[in-house]
Design an enzyme around this catalytic site. Structure first.
Site, PDB file in Angstrom:
ATOM      1  N   ASP A   8       0.874  -1.167   0.000  1.00 50.53           N
ATOM      2  CA  ASP A   8       0.000   0.000   0.000  1.00 50.53           C
ATOM      3  C   ASP A   8       0.923   1.231   0.000  1.00 50.53           C
ATOM      4  O   ASP A   8       2.125   1.101   0.288  1.00 50.53           O
ATOM      5  CB  ASP A   8      -0.872  -0.041   1.266  1.00 50.53           C
ATOM      6  CG  ASP A   8      -1.676   1.217   1.480  1.00 50.53           C
ATOM      7  OD1 ASP A   8      -2.259   1.715   0.508  1.00 50.53           O
ATOM      8  OD2 ASP A   8      -1.719   1.713   2.629  1.00 50.53           O
ATOM      9  N   ASP A  10      -0.194   5.062   1.011  1.00 50.29           N
ATOM     10  CA  ASP A  10      -0.469   6.023   2.083  1.00 50.29           C
ATOM     11  C   ASP A  10      -0.365   5.346   3.452  1.00 50.29           C
ATOM     12  O   ASP A  10      -1.160   4.462   3.773  1.00 50.29           O
ATOM     13  CB  ASP A  10      -1.888   6.597   1.925  1.00 50.29           C
ATOM     14  CG  ASP A  10      -2.039   7.470   0.673  1.00 50.29           C
ATOM     15  OD1 ASP A  10      -1.115   8.247   0.389  1.00 50.29           O
ATOM     16  OD2 ASP A  10      -3.079   7.373   0.002  1.00 50.29           O
ATOM     17  N   GLY A  45      -7.593   3.960   3.289  1.00 51.19           N
ATOM     18  CA  GLY A  45      -7.719   2.945   2.247  1.00 51.19           C
ATOM     19  C   GLY A  45      -9.017   3.042   1.459  1.00 51.19           C
ATOM     20  O   GLY A  45      -9.246   2.294   0.521  1.00 51.19           O
TER      21      GLY A  45
HETATM   22  C1  BG6 Z   1      -5.936   5.805  -0.115  1.00 48.46           C
HETATM   23  C2  BG6 Z   1      -6.013   6.541   1.204  1.00 48.46           C
HETATM   24  O1  BG6 Z   1      -4.637   5.374  -0.328  1.00 48.46           O
HETATM   25  O2  BG6 Z   1      -6.329   6.649  -1.181  1.00 48.46           O
HETATM   26  C3  BG6 Z   1      -7.392   7.144   1.393  1.00 48.46           C
HETATM   27  O3  BG6 Z   1      -5.719   5.648   2.259  1.00 48.46           O
HETATM   28  C4  BG6 Z   1      -7.752   8.007   0.186  1.00 48.46           C
HETATM   29  O4  BG6 Z   1      -7.387   7.902   2.581  1.00 48.46           O
HETATM   30  C5  BG6 Z   1      -7.651   7.181  -1.091  1.00 48.46           C
HETATM   31  O5  BG6 Z   1      -9.087   8.504   0.323  1.00 48.46           O
HETATM   32  C6  BG6 Z   1      -7.959   7.986  -2.339  1.00 48.46           C
HETATM   33  O6  BG6 Z   1      -6.942   8.922  -2.523  1.00 48.46           O
HETATM   34  P1  BG6 Z   1      -6.976  10.185  -3.500  1.00 48.46           P
HETATM   35  O7  BG6 Z   1      -5.574  10.719  -3.397  1.00 48.46           O
HETATM   36  O8  BG6 Z   1      -7.293   9.663  -4.874  1.00 48.46           O
HETATM   37  O9  BG6 Z   1      -8.007  11.102  -2.987  1.00 48.46           O
HETATM   38 MG    MG Z   2      -2.799   3.111   3.701  1.00 48.09          MG
END
Ligand code: BG6
Ligand code: MG
Length: 217
Positions: A8, A10, A45
């Protein structure tokens, strides 16, 4: 035999989970909806739009606004987030991540990135670690977000390996659920309470190693 490791982004590769929180906190405050780090655990996530729905559930409810209004708010959150992630440099890799990515390559393992974030390619570029991944899932092409297994299955199919030969690394409950639903072994990094489904939970990314991964298969 272990053949692949799927990471993963983030909260595993870098602490961008903190920036997601900061951006959503600003939006929730503007809407006068209570939002704290504990509630934020549920958003990890989860896709951008579903994250907004979860925030609304804690206030006027997800049916309180139109899809257009939601789209507008989610875009605004992303603008705030994009400003924050401009600060990311290679120094922002979480402890041990550079080492474990190199060790995976040296050990002949295939690697992939399973992030549902549409900002993932930008962040990986800022961190300078793109070369360590054999495959990066395209969030725009993944229909169902975590906790569904889709993104992990996409990665292992692209790598040409079987779930039983693969390990996933996650920092969130929805992510661990997705790894398990894909039939893979799951390594959690963070607090054990939110990752009860993981095969092993480590308190820090510094504890990640090829040995930890191999032991699970
Ligand atoms: C995930 C994060 O990796 O990505 C979430 O854990 C986030 O918190 C999701 O909402 C979508 O991300 P983005 O950058 O497309 O808004
Ligand atoms: Mg994560």
């Amino acid at each position: 035999m272990l053949k692949a490791v799927v990471f993963d982004l983030d909260g595993v590769i870098t602490d961008s989970a903190a920036y997601h929180y900061e951006a959503w906190k600003q939006i929730a405050d503007e809407m006068s909806i209570p939002f704290d780090k504990e509630y934020n655990e549920r958003l990890k996530g989860v896709s951008r739009l579903e994250s907004l729905n979860l925030i609304l559930d804690n206030g006027p409810g997800r049916d309180s606004m139109s899809d257009e209004e939601k789209e507008e708010i989610a875009t605004r959150k992303n603008e705030v987030y994009k400003e924050l992630i401009k600060k990311i440099t290679p120094k922002d890799l979480l402890p041990g991540i550079g080492e474990v990515l190199k060790a995976c390559k040296a050990g002949g393992l295939k690697t992939a990135l399973a992030s549902v974030s549409k900002n993932a390619p930008y962040i990986i570029d800022r961190l300078g670690v793109g070369k360590y991944f054999d495959y990066m899932a395209d969030a725009a092409k993944i229909e169902r977000s975590k906790p569904f297994p889709d993104i992990f299955l996409d990665c292992i199919h692209a790598l040409g390996v079987d779930p039983s030969e693969s390990v996933g690394v996650e920092d969130a409950e929805a992510g661990i659920a997705a790894i398990k639903a894909a039939g893979m072994k799951a390594v959690g990094v963070g607090s054990p309470e939110s990752m009860w489904q993981a095969d092993v939970v480590l308190s820090s990314t510094a504890e990640l190693s090829v040995e930890v991964f191999r032991k699970l298969i």
